[in-house]
Design a protein around this motif. Structure first.
Motif: not given
Lengths: 373, 373, 373, 373
Positions: D97, D101, D309, D312, D316, D318, D320
């Motif tokens: 991801s 991100l 946190s 993205g 938003k 995310h 991860e």
């Protein structure tokens, strides 16, 4: 002193010697978002490669470029683009007396005077192979110019006594001609002249002209980074160039003001245009919206197969013959080099001129301004 | 973009408009320890001043220089040298239609295209008065060169169809000639030619040559800051210059290698020397120890008293006459400007080349190394 | 070497000595189209002027700026802006032993070591008056920033042992406070501390902080012209600054990653934001869209009225007292200097970053592209 | 804009991305005549290599340098020195991801904001691997400094809460310590602290100090290329550095003038010396002959194994976790980077300062002046 970097925003740094590990260039300041592949660059390198016909050196040079950085998924990222061309022939071999002699017309003596040491193999840093870095970087600059619809085209306008006939110019013939002349008849005569030169173990000078179309007005940063000033530097820095002319060039010294001024006229539709282009597209150091026109005069290849009286490191003169195959003419291979240096200079000026007006600044920062995080 | 700065170590920044408060230059990087007075600079400014005879403009310009900084007790201190020349004539007056028109052969249109605004009074920044900063800085560079015994001498080599006879050159006549030609007979013919130009409300192009003697070998920073490359930029940045030639210049394109190569010979005493100087003192971008020789071609003054078709800000063409007195020729006044730009470039290169060799670095730091405090 | 120029596109060159003819700056590369008057600049110069209260020197300095070029009808033209402030007091007077002594904490010895000559009158080029050029240029940069809605605000955060209370910050009090502290109580305590310093013939160090709001993300040119790198240079070049901190500064060395990372959060409306600003608005050398925050630590004024042991040009130590009135603190007067250097650096980076993307290049040249003349 | 070049005379241009073909640097302006081998450079690269112990990343990096140009027969020739380190691991793999991100504390978001495209593999250009070019160039600069007897030594002075005891410093222990602390006891405590950090999936900040001995007085080019200003830029340009201090650094803001001034004293033999070194060897931007002392504060590695946190590309947040092994501390590996940037800056300034005095100019050109050829 650092002298191997050219440009302010679109900036290139070349490196490499003729018989070292390789030749390369780092291009810093190229905007992100331009499609770029090794094939784009290889195409231009192949145009400067020797061995294409008997009028260029028979040395086997197979210059393959590798993009080492600055491109991701085929797109420039805005980070430095490093390009590498490995030298094929790095065998240690007998350089004979060349290490001890200063060849006439070459930089040998100057390098030893300046640095006290010289990589004498094949001319080292002063070899024509140095232009590989210029041509590779020029290919990137050309990609940028193409995004804006700007075209840069160079060709050979004269070789020794043979000049192109301006009424017979056919640009589509440039790459057809072994000497890159856009005039088939002149090309033929030039080839005959070069046969003579080869027979007499001699070489010939010549000239390269370059035309740039669709260049916007407003490029050039007075009073020292004028567009013509930076082009003059770019082109005079090419080995063997001894004169740079813009527009009518040296002919302006014979002209009257009433002849040289490009007056403005109106077309039938009332659109104003310059009725002539003696300025070559630059007035007061700023592009004027007309096609850019310039010319470089190249001296004959100094490496000739005749015996010549040379200076030795021993302070004595020696009559010697420079061995090896050499180009009787370099202008044909210089065509992509002239295009490259022109394109690099224009790419830099297109970026430089983006900050001329506060209205432009607002155009960028007014739109991209993101919310404060 | 910042384009009004020239040079890397010996660096000049000029400013000023024709009819603004004044014209000036900041010279940064001049070594300490050079004697310098306002008279040293005034002498050169007086040489470029108009109104000396009827072949230059009758405008009253009385350009007095003031040293504002960088000199203490008559000696340079190594800090920036700021020079100011106040403009005499700043009266608000009627500029007539000039604000609305783009004169042929001038930078008017380019400035408006580039900046969207233009100080149209007397040409603003693109006026010939801009060269005051160059000449003032050049006078300082000349002082540096003189400390090393280097001389820079320029002169007019041709005006329109009249060229000097190279066998009749008499450098002592340069300042005697109203057109700075080192050949009395050619000077006479040039004056007659200029009378013709004046009568026909026209102007004439011409050429300026420059010779530098006692220049050490080893100056120039390949591959882009070559000595000839930086000279080409320096000279092409002068308004009205359309061609720069080094050594044989454009003639090299007609030459054979056997003719163009400067072979080395030994004198009777066994001292090697270059038997000719086709190179003009620069090989491979590095000075070769021979005298430097260069030539600039100037276009005819674009301001002529004939009616011409000009572009207006309204997008229409207008046939108008530019009023005021103008030089029918600028090469005579350009002589000190060519000397200045040459001297500035050489001063920079003399400093740049000091770092070429570790042996030089040790020569400075080995001697000046003081005890650790 | 030329070291008096700062910036790449928005470029300033300062000149002048404390007791020479004047102090000035040339700003090259300022975009055209920005309203600019002498009053805009004078306002900032008045803020750095001494003699405003008893905590700054009692010297009468009445620094009036004159715009010499680059502005026409109250609007910048894109050509170099030359600003001049004449020194009032150039009387020849007795400089006593200062010419023969190197004051502790001053650059006297360094200048003599470096240049072999020094304009010792009032500190010459190393005087605090040198900052006049910075503040004048900063006022121009501020005008550019204001066009984009960016604000730069500096203030004194600590003087000796007295620091502002971050919970009591009142920015509207900055100019009310004689020491430019945005905390009335701390300002009072700082004044008491300075009284102590004056009584004991001593001086005090302090710190200046600066906050920039509405700065767009994307400024900074890795890997060397990063935004924080160029700010660090700009600020460390101010005399007396011995430390530059960005964001949490030196405190980061005590932090854990989980504490120092500024995590992203979503507002109630789903708008992402940085929940903290330990980075001070710069990550990886590029502005991140948060407010920029930086701090400079200034050493105490080295000129104190106590007798001190000084080095003489004779190589001996001499206990002497430096006469004249001196600031017991310089941070209050340094506030506009910090703002100026920050604004100049940001103006340059706003222009530099305009060429990052091909999309931006097209945005300018796609629109301004005029018909080919 | 071109931002990957640092220095004026001794000039480096770095290029390369973490997971591209390689990383490299071109060093232009290095004087000829310095012995240089790949081993000289490899030695320094090995010091910055990760995987040396469990406190640095376990990634297998085996960075072998190749000299591509500028060296002939083991001696620098004065032409550009190109250095290449091929990346070992360029396998295409799953970057998960990360492409979508923006990691907290990283430059991810800034690169996308600035360039609109980002080579996200391993951080791309903003990876710590970028420092390979710095360290390689620094090794060359160190060779130059050694020719003049100048030594540059850096070490870790603090990690999180653990600081070295200045009375217990043992420089011979630096390379013995896994965290390059010159204090065995502190080194032990730092290791324990790092164990804690690893256990809590966290990282720690720290500081690196650097001392330069035998530096001549007179280096630094006021008012902007001051020695401390250029050092501040050089060091702040290193990723993760958030503060640069010279001499007493931030502590000067608490000091009085009588404490901070380094007074001069005479030794028993009558030799003057500075009794203290609060200045850190620089006064007024010019080296004062004392040892240079500086400190950089590094933020904790932003890559931590805790869930965070993140923003993205979808706008938003995310939560991860960043996978992979990461350094809990970077200061140990940063030691050779700080040495490198310091050495590069000093090499440049040693060359820059050679042109300060006309006496120096004559020293070079008076001796090397050859007969006119």
């Amino acid at each position: 002193m650092a002298g191997s970097t050219f440009g302010t925003v679109f900036q290139i740094s070349t490196w490499g010697e003729s018989h070292g590990k390789g030749i390369g260039v780092v291009i810093d300041g190229c905007p992100s978002g331009i499609p770029l592949t090794e094939a784009d660059i290889q195409k231009e390198l192949d145009r400067r490669r020797p061995g294409q016909n008997r009028y260029t050196t028979a040395r086997a040079e197979n210059d393959q470029v590798e993009i080492l950085s600055g491109v991701f998924d085929g797109i420039t990222t805005g980070t430095p683009i490093s390009l590498l061309v490995r030298n094929q022939d790095q065998r240690s071999r007998d350089y004979g007396s060349i290490a001890e002699l200063y060849r006439p017309g070459h930089a040998d003596h100057g390098y030893d005077e300046k640095y006290g040491i010289r990589d004498y193999r094949g001319g080292g840093r002063s070899s024509g192979r140095e232009t590989i870095g210029r041509v590779a970087a020029g290919a990137v600059a050309q990609k940028l110019l193409k995004e804006l619809g700007i075209s840069v085209k160079a060709y050979v306008s004269s070789i020794g006594p043979v000049a192109i006939d301006r009424d017979a110019i056919d640009f589509s013939f440039i790459e057809e001609s072994p000497v890159r002349m856009p005039d088939p008849a002149a090309s033929e005569r030039a080839l005959a002249w070069l046969e003579d030169c080869i027979r007499s173990q001699d070489s010939s000078g010549g000239a390269v002209e370059c035309i740039v179309e669709k260049l916007p007005a407003g490029l050039g940063e007075p009073c020292f980074d004028k567009l013509d000033a930076n082009l003059a530097k770019a082109l005079m820095s090419i080995g063997a160039v001894k004169a740079v002319e813009i527009g009518d060039g040296t002919a302006v010294r014979y002209a009257k003001g009433s002849e040289n001024n490009d007056t403005y006229q109106e077309s039938e539709d009332g659109i104003p245009y310059k009725a002539s282009n003696h300025s070559g597209g630059i007035l007061g150091g700023i592009s004027d919206g007309s096609p850019l026109f310039l010319r470089c005069s190249f001296k004959p290849t100094p490496s000739i197969a005749q015996p010549q009286s040379m200076l030795g490191k021993d302070g004595k003169c020696h009559v010697e013959t420079i061995h090896g195959r050499h180009d009787p003419i370099i202008v044909a291979r210089a065509v992509p080099v002239v295009e490259a240096m022109t394109a690099i200079t224009l790419a830099d000026h297109l970026l430089l001129a983006m900050t001329s007006q506060m209205a432009y600044v607002k155009k960028i920062w007014g739109v991209t301004f993101t919310a404060q995080l």
